[in-house]
Design an enzyme around this catalytic site. Structure first.
Site, PDB file in Angstrom:
ATOM      1  N   HIS A   1      77.769 -61.297 -36.060  1.00  0.00           N
ATOM      2  CA  HIS A   1      77.633 -61.736 -34.662  1.00  0.00           C
ATOM      3  C   HIS A   1      77.629 -63.274 -34.545  1.00  0.00           C
ATOM      4  O   HIS A   1      76.731 -63.937 -35.036  1.00  0.00           O
ATOM      5  CB  HIS A   1      76.326 -61.150 -34.113  1.00  0.00           C
ATOM      6  CG  HIS A   1      76.342 -60.920 -32.619  1.00  0.00           C
ATOM      7  ND1 HIS A   1      77.380 -60.320 -31.951  1.00  0.00           N
ATOM      8  CD2 HIS A   1      75.407 -61.196 -31.669  1.00  0.00           C
ATOM      9  CE1 HIS A   1      77.092 -60.245 -30.655  1.00  0.00           C
ATOM     10  NE2 HIS A   1      75.907 -60.767 -30.457  1.00  0.00           N
TER      11      HIS A   1
ATOM     12  N   ASP B   1      80.204 -57.046 -37.240  1.00  0.00           N
ATOM     13  CA  ASP B   1      79.369 -57.076 -36.026  1.00  0.00           C
ATOM     14  C   ASP B   1      79.648 -55.841 -35.181  1.00  0.00           C
ATOM     15  O   ASP B   1      80.792 -55.618 -34.773  1.00  0.00           O
ATOM     16  CB  ASP B   1      79.715 -58.347 -35.239  1.00  0.00           C
ATOM     17  CG  ASP B   1      79.010 -58.420 -33.892  1.00  0.00           C
ATOM     18  OD1 ASP B   1      78.068 -57.632 -33.663  1.00  0.00           O
ATOM     19  OD2 ASP B   1      79.405 -59.288 -33.087  1.00  0.00           O
TER      20      ASP B   1
ATOM     21  N   SER C   1      78.006 -63.959 -27.953  1.00  0.00           N
ATOM     22  CA  SER C   1      77.458 -62.715 -27.413  1.00  0.00           C
ATOM     23  C   SER C   1      77.647 -62.700 -25.887  1.00  0.00           C
ATOM     24  O   SER C   1      78.740 -63.014 -25.420  1.00  0.00           O
ATOM     25  CB  SER C   1      75.991 -62.590 -27.832  1.00  0.00           C
ATOM     26  OG  SER C   1      75.488 -61.298 -27.631  1.00  0.00           O
TER      27      SER C   1
END
Lengths: 510, 510
Positions: free
Chosen positions: A471, A446, A197
């Site tokens: 993710h 994601d 991320s």
């Protein structure tokens, strides 16, 4: 403190609500609901697991490094120091004499312990590489708060909070790693960085900007292209819609058509009572509040639509979107609200212990609140919703973001800074001539994958795309139930990292 | 203002005197003499030539860009803006429609007009490449002074001067270039950066850190390795000694043995009078002052030991070291002081108009004073003198630098910051995997060449080494008298730059 009320547990998501909000400025605060609304069981449980790992589970030692507040200026203020936390595990390290590798996690916008617990991949690969593990906490998060660790001061206003920035964080990592290597006499140990991320964005940028500190980066689900002019603002919400649609067209339609029904219900007292009852709310909430709460559920579930049971944001079953759609489909005769409740309950109450939901609960167990500031300074990641999507239509508006930031922080964002500093335009042409050794992993389920690097740039700048992935699923601990594609992704990553290290040792001998 | 007294006309050289000084702390100031001591003719002449080019010679338009004070933080102070000057010449530009190239000079520690006048190479190559020329002034120098252009405020103390740093300067360049390209609709025009000395360091680092903004850098005489742990502190003074020695062993011996004679003379009134008379000093000066003045002459002449007449620091004949040694050799029967005077006179009074020399003249026609601060914050470039050299022996002492900086600025340098931010250790192994398109030119008569990149790193990271070259001689205007090697160097550089541009256009079409 204003910030606490604006928190969102996977804070990248704050951006979503910045733009999903079609509400007027005065409704700014309620559009940041926390996904863990119910009390008290789950929040207690989460924080317990969080604290136990730091002290007694033997996963890591906790250390602190005296860090410089401002690497780029030399004003008296900028010379301040603060204590930066990092977690350290040398169980499998091959030692300085062997130049054994060091694996570093470039911490994201939250408590580093939480990210560490969700990055089993590093623990599982350490033995194979005889790697030292280091997880560095991002400044201003967790226990790495400048100004004497005093959050009241650090977060008070821009005169202190202004030192929370991505470039400072990268310089922190460089400074800490170089010092650590000196201290353990491991100057020539290769360093590989990992991140997911925002942490993945930092990992990729770290390899680009500090190639003398790291030999390569695994940047998982890193939306480094999710900036103005580089990406469609709709790609995020479109991906979520596609995720639900892929399970069932009806599931998508039920959710898509629900917003108007909720808004209509919100217009009368009777309707509001129906909403409270249908969704087991602890008290009466506006339809706006409820919409934000449901958007959170659909969005976070899409991000964490993992193939095995997980507990990243909230406890979830394997393939949670499928489970949600099954809940919606289950009894065709139930009302839309009952269907939505059944689906949302999977996200908010999988353990089944909640008796009612408190939409005012903005607790922040992972200490993600600082992202709100980052979204008001440099992290301008455009998000909007078009008609065909599953959420209420909403145009991305930089002005609206800027107005909010002016109101909350008395600051105006610098929307072009990230692309000025890190690039993005013509990224393939640029990076193939100026970078190497980065893995860009993205799972296409994601919603952040749309801002990721989805095509390989060169032999050493490799995009790994998993159609069924969510993710940074690759960074999670493996389980016996992992599907083959996930095992293959990790094997491929390991093989690539091994090649970097091998080549580094060869270079070293020249 | 303290700073004015510490100025040195090619300010990289300040570093030299930091370490050449064997004097006690109280003598710190006198060790920074200006090389242009005599008055009034030459200084007037220099400043006249300087100002005329900006207004009437048609070389460039002068423009200003509203720049951000602090790119990396978001404190209220850091949001200040200032006017950054840049010089602009589009005489030969092929235009945005053709994506014609933009050549940018990354300004050094001084008035950008001065560097522009000494970078004829860009003007001479512009027609061939149909290039737009842009010369950007470095923050805090010339007319690019933050805090409303108020030098008193900007240079008052670290609370303002603290924003003078190399990383901020690089971010200035990125911001200005991106904005300029937007404004002239030349988004896809390739940018090539040029720089000499510190400007060359910035050019190289700019390509490393901002490859999305520039396709390549000509880094001329850029001592990016002249930092602690990467270079011998003696290489600078050794090179000067070798320069003189290469002309004549006796010349080197006369200078080497002179220091003791000067010091002895300085011990008596009679001796001091002899020094004043021998060196045509306007008044009595200490032997320390005189030594500093002579060291400046030998050092600056070594740096600018060009094969043709020049007027960079001071007006000089072609091969000025040879001329100095010839002056020393000319009449064997003259005293050492008379010989030294004859040699120094070539540097300080080639025009012959000086009647006496004023060692207290610390005028700063090129506005180089800010380097003193940079040498106290991040530019820790170790310099020392060993016994075999030509100057008085002197050990490099970080402590002495640090003490001085504490005294003058109430600041402590960050000696490892440059290598943390830009690397240097194992530079060949690092850059061959992470960079491309940099030319490192060095002339081996230049004392700064010892801190340069002298071996090619890869096919696209090319070292060009000219045995007979001096400080960024390649960037100067060509003359009919240029030796063949210099013409070849420039041809090679042009060929390489052409290959970058050609490849960029090819990439663009993919």
């Amino acid at each position: 403190m204003i910030l606490a009320t604006l928190f969102s547990p996977l804070s990248l998501l704050l951006l979503l609500f910045f733009s999903f909000s079609t509400l007027s400025f005065s409704h700014f605060v309620p559009t940041f609901p926390s996904p863990s609304k119910f009390h008290p069981e789950l929040t207690t449980q989460l924080s317990r697991s969080s604290s136990s790992s730091s002290s007694s589970n033997g996963l890591y030692e906790t250390k602190f490094f005296t860090q410089t507040l401002d690497h780029f200026d030399y004003t008296p203020q900028s010379n301040h120091k603060f204590q930066q936390r990092y977690l350290f595990n040398d169980t499998h390290w091959g030692g300085a004499n062997n130049n054994a590798p060091i694996f570093v996690y470039t911490g994201n916008e939250g408590n580093i312990e939480w990210f560490t617990q969700n990055t089993g991949f590093m623990f599982e690969t350490a033995p194979r590489f005889q790697a030292l593990l280091v997880f560095i906490e991002h400044r201003f998060y967790g226990k790495s708060v400048p100004f004497g660790g005093n959050r009241e001061v650090a977060y008070a206003n821009t005169s202190t909070l202004g030192y929370l920035s991505s470039t400072q964080a990268l310089a922190d990592y460089a400074t800490l790693i170089i010092d650590l290597k000196k201290n353990i006499s491991a100057i020539d140990s290769p360093v590989v960085v990992f991140g997911g991320s925002y942490g993945g964005m930092l990992a990729a940028w770290f390899r680009m900007k500090y190639p003398h500190v790291t030999i390569g980066a695994l940047a998982s689900s890193a939306p480094i292209l999710h900036f103005p002019g580089l990406v469609s603002p709709y790609v995020f919400s479109d991906t979520i819609a596609n995720d639900f649609r892929s399970e069932s067209e009806n599931c998508y339609n039920v959710i898509k058509s629900s917003w108007k029904q909720i808004e209509d219900a919100g217009k009368t007292d009777k309707g509001l009572k129906l909403l409270q009852k249908s969704f087991r709310l602890c008290k009466n909430y506006s339809s706006d509040d409820l919409e934000g709460w449901l958007q959170s559920a659909w969005t976070y579930t899409a991000m964490t639509d993992y193939p095995t049971p997980s507990n990243f944001m909230n406890p979830l079953p394997a393939y949670p979107i499928r489970k949600m759609c099954e809940a919606i489909e289950k009894e065709k005769k139930r009302s839309t609200f009952e269907k939505l409740y059944a689906a949302a309950n999977i996200y908010y109450n999988y353990s089944g212990s909640a008796t009612c939901f408190d939409l005012d609960d903005h607790s922040d167990p992972h200490d993600l609140g600082g992202w709100q500031w980052q979204a008001c300074s440099e992290m301008i990641m455009p998000l909007g919703v078009r008609k065909e999507s599953m959420f209420p239509e909403s145009e991305w508006s930089y002005k609206s973001r800027s107005d909010s930031c002016q109101f909350y922080y008395n600051t105006t964002p610098r929307p072009h800074w990230i692309t000025t500093e890190f690039g993005g335009y013509h990224i393939h042409q640029v990076l193939k001539r100026s970078a190497s050794n980065i893995i860009f992993f993205n799972g296409l389920r994601d919603p952040w994958s749309g801002g990721g690097v989805l095509k390989s740039i060169s032999k050493t700048l490799v995009a790994i795309v998993a159609k069924e992935g969510a993710h940074h699923v690759d960074l999670r601990y493996s389980t016996k139930e992992d599907p083959k594609w996930l095992t293959h992704v990790r094997e491929k990553e390991i093989k690539i990292i091994a090649s970097w290290i091998k080549r580094y040792y060869r270079d070293l001998q020249l």
